[in-house]
Design a protein around this motif. Structure first.
Motif, short mmCIF file in Angstrom:
data_model
loop_
_atom_site.label_atom_id
_atom_site.label_comp_id
_atom_site.label_asym_id
_atom_site.label_seq_id
_atom_site.Cartn_x
_atom_site.Cartn_y
_atom_site.Cartn_z
N CYS A 71 0.85 -1.19 0.00
CA CYS A 71 0.00 0.00 0.00
C CYS A 71 0.89 1.24 0.00
O CYS A 71 2.05 1.19 0.36
N PRO A 72 0.34 2.38 -0.42
CA PRO A 72 1.15 3.60 -0.47
C PRO A 72 1.38 4.19 0.93
O PRO A 72 2.13 5.15 1.06
N SER A 73 0.71 3.64 1.90
CA SER A 73 0.70 4.17 3.26
C SER A 73 -0.14 5.44 3.30
O SER A 73 -0.36 6.09 2.28
N CYS A 74 -0.63 5.78 4.47
CA CYS A 74 -1.40 7.01 4.65
C CYS A 74 -1.45 7.29 6.14
O CYS A 74 -0.78 6.61 6.93
N MET A 109 0.69 -4.47 3.89
CA MET A 109 -0.31 -3.45 4.12
C MET A 109 -0.09 -2.76 5.45
O MET A 109 0.23 -3.40 6.45
N GLY A 110 -0.30 -1.45 5.45
CA GLY A 110 0.05 -0.64 6.60
C GLY A 110 -0.94 -0.67 7.74
O GLY A 110 -0.60 -0.29 8.86
N CYS A 111 -2.16 -1.05 7.49
CA CYS A 111 -3.14 -1.05 8.58
C CYS A 111 -4.22 -2.07 8.30
O CYS A 111 -4.17 -2.79 7.31
N ARG A 153 -3.34 6.51 8.30
CA ARG A 153 -3.81 5.42 9.16
C ARG A 153 -2.73 4.38 9.44
O ARG A 153 -2.92 3.52 10.28
N ALA A 154 -1.61 4.47 8.69
CA ALA A 154 -0.60 3.42 8.79
C ALA A 154 -0.08 3.30 10.22
O ALA A 154 0.16 4.30 10.89
N VAL A 209 -7.39 -1.47 7.54
CA VAL A 209 -8.54 -1.02 6.75
C VAL A 209 -8.65 -1.85 5.46
O VAL A 209 -9.60 -2.60 5.27
N ASN A 210 -7.66 -1.70 4.57
CA ASN A 210 -7.63 -2.53 3.37
C ASN A 210 -6.72 -3.73 3.57
O ASN A 210 -6.66 -4.63 2.74
N GLY A 211 -6.00 -3.67 4.65
CA GLY A 211 -4.96 -4.67 4.89
C GLY A 211 -5.44 -6.09 4.76
O GLY A 211 -5.01 -6.82 3.86
FE1 SF4 Z 1 -3.52 3.61 4.48
FE2 SF4 Z 1 -4.06 1.25 5.55
FE3 SF4 Z 1 -4.59 1.69 2.96
FE4 SF4 Z 1 -2.08 1.44 3.77
S1 SF4 Z 1 -3.66 -0.16 3.89
S2 SF4 Z 1 -2.91 3.04 2.43
S3 SF4 Z 1 -2.16 2.39 5.75
S4 SF4 Z 1 -5.56 2.69 4.70
#
Ligand code: SF4
Length: 367
Positions: A275-278, A308-310, A280-281, A312-314
């Motif tokens: 993921c691009p990170s955001c 995946m950083g979190c 929420r990471a 949500v979509n992780g």
């Molecule tokens: Fe942000 Fe989580 Fe999506 Fe990564 S997986 S971009 S941290 S919402």
């Protein structure tokens, strides 16, 4: 069981003649090959063969070597004989090196008609020698060295000028009943380049060698090449590709291979879905993705690894992949084929993913 259906592609391949560059078929229904060019002094046989070995290991299908001097021409027989992949001699200015390269057993010869004075007069002899040795010729037209007559006629290196130059030379070879030709019409501007190949593709059925010339340093050159090749491959145009970068040639092979893999024109191997990170990471995604990529470099099986950083979509992405991690709260949930197999502390994510990847790769190789 049933063989898996081939992955979808964006366009059927345009039909071209096929020719044989040493052991590699180019055109027809052959897979699109990836080329690069050595940066060593060709006359330094050991250094050149060493670089060719590195390129071969990186997946290069065909390699080109420059031949600006007699010493380089003298080195061609040894290089052509010892290289594990077909060697194309790249000739500018001096027709005598075209004959030397053919005699040397090179798998093909690239000539730049704009750069060889009185090239037209030499075509008959070149066609004869090439026919005798069954050596294909690439007519490599380049915006920076366009035939002066066509430059005068068109004012600059327009798509039409590049194509006219290439087709003129091809017609001279055809007059001598020589058709083992592939063509390139390179320009540093992807828009001009794409248009030139479109015109060329409408006008002939010779296999086409795609290239954006002088594309620049790695970042810019990668983007220019990917966009231009993508626009052409979307139309089924292109039989062999060369990414030109102001960077070591192995990088060109990596980029070229990745372009073909991304369009399903070559089997995918390792794919990192990160993921691009955001905001929420809950973990440093960049470092994690880089460490996983580095740890799995050279993986030969089509493994999709999600980083995946979190949460949500992780979990969703991690489930779609063969293997993945969704991070949160200083921990990583490790997924294999859609199931959480374990939760590990953050500092163990990389090693766990690599371990699991190796395990899955082994089962894939057994199949
Ligand atoms: Fe942000 Fe989580 Fe999506 Fe990564 S997986 S971009 S941290 S919402």
């Amino acid at each position: 069981g049933m063989p898996a259906a081939p992955p979808p592609v964006l366009a059927p391949r345009r039909r071209t003649r096929s020719l044989q560059v040493g052991t590699v078929q180019v055109g027809g229904d052959a897979p699109i090959s990836v080329q690069s060019m050595t940066t060593t002094v060709t006359a330094d046989v050991n250094a050149t063969l060493q670089q060719i070995a590195e390129l071969t290991a990186a997946g290069c299908d065909i390699v080109r070597v420059a031949c600006p001097t007699q010493d380089d021409a003298d080195a061609l027989p040894a290089i052509a004989r010892k290289s594990q992949i077909p060697v194309i001699a790249d000739i500018h200015f001096q027709p005598k090196y075209v004959f030397a390269a053919i005699e040397a057993g090179c798998a093909a010869v690239r000539v730049n008609p704009g750069n060889i004075k009185k090239f037209d007069d030499k075509v008959k002899e070149i066609a004869q020698a090439a026919k005798e040795h069954r050596t294909p010729i690439r007519i490599g037209v380049n915006a920076g060295s366009l035939d002066p007559r066509l430059l005068a006629k068109h004012g600059k290196a327009t798509p039409e000028a590049l194509v006219e130059s290439a087709l003129w030379e091809a017609s001279l070879f055809a007059e001598h009943d020589f058709h083992d030709i592939k063509i390139s019409v390179k320009h540093n501007d992807p828009v001009v380049m794409v248009r030139a190949y479109e015109l060329l593709s409408e006008a002939c059925d010779y296999p086409l060698h795609l290239g954006v010339t002088e594309a620049g340093p790695a970042f810019q050159g990668t983007i220019k090449s990917a966009v231009a090749f993508g626009a052409l491959l979307r139309q089924g145009i292109g039989d062999t590709i060369r990414v030109s970068l102001s960077a070591p040639p192995v990088e060109e092979i990596k980029v070229g291979t990745q372009i073909l893999q991304s369009l399903n024109l070559r089997p995918r191997k390792l794919e990192i879905v990160s993921c691009p990170s955001c905001g929420r990471a809950q973990v440093d995604v960049y470092t994690l993705a880089e460490e996983v990529t580095a740890g799995l470099e050279g993986m030969e099986v089509p493994l999709r690894v999600a980083v995946m950083g979190c949460v949500v979509n992780g979990p969703g992405e991690a489930r779609e992949a063969d293997l993945g991690v969704a991070s949160g709260n200083g921990k990583g949930q490790i997924f294999v084929k859609g199931k959480v197999i374990k939760t590990v502390p953050e500092h163990q994510i990389v090693e766990t993913l690599i371990e699991e990847a190796m395990r899955i790769a082994e089962t894939m190789e057994d199949v």
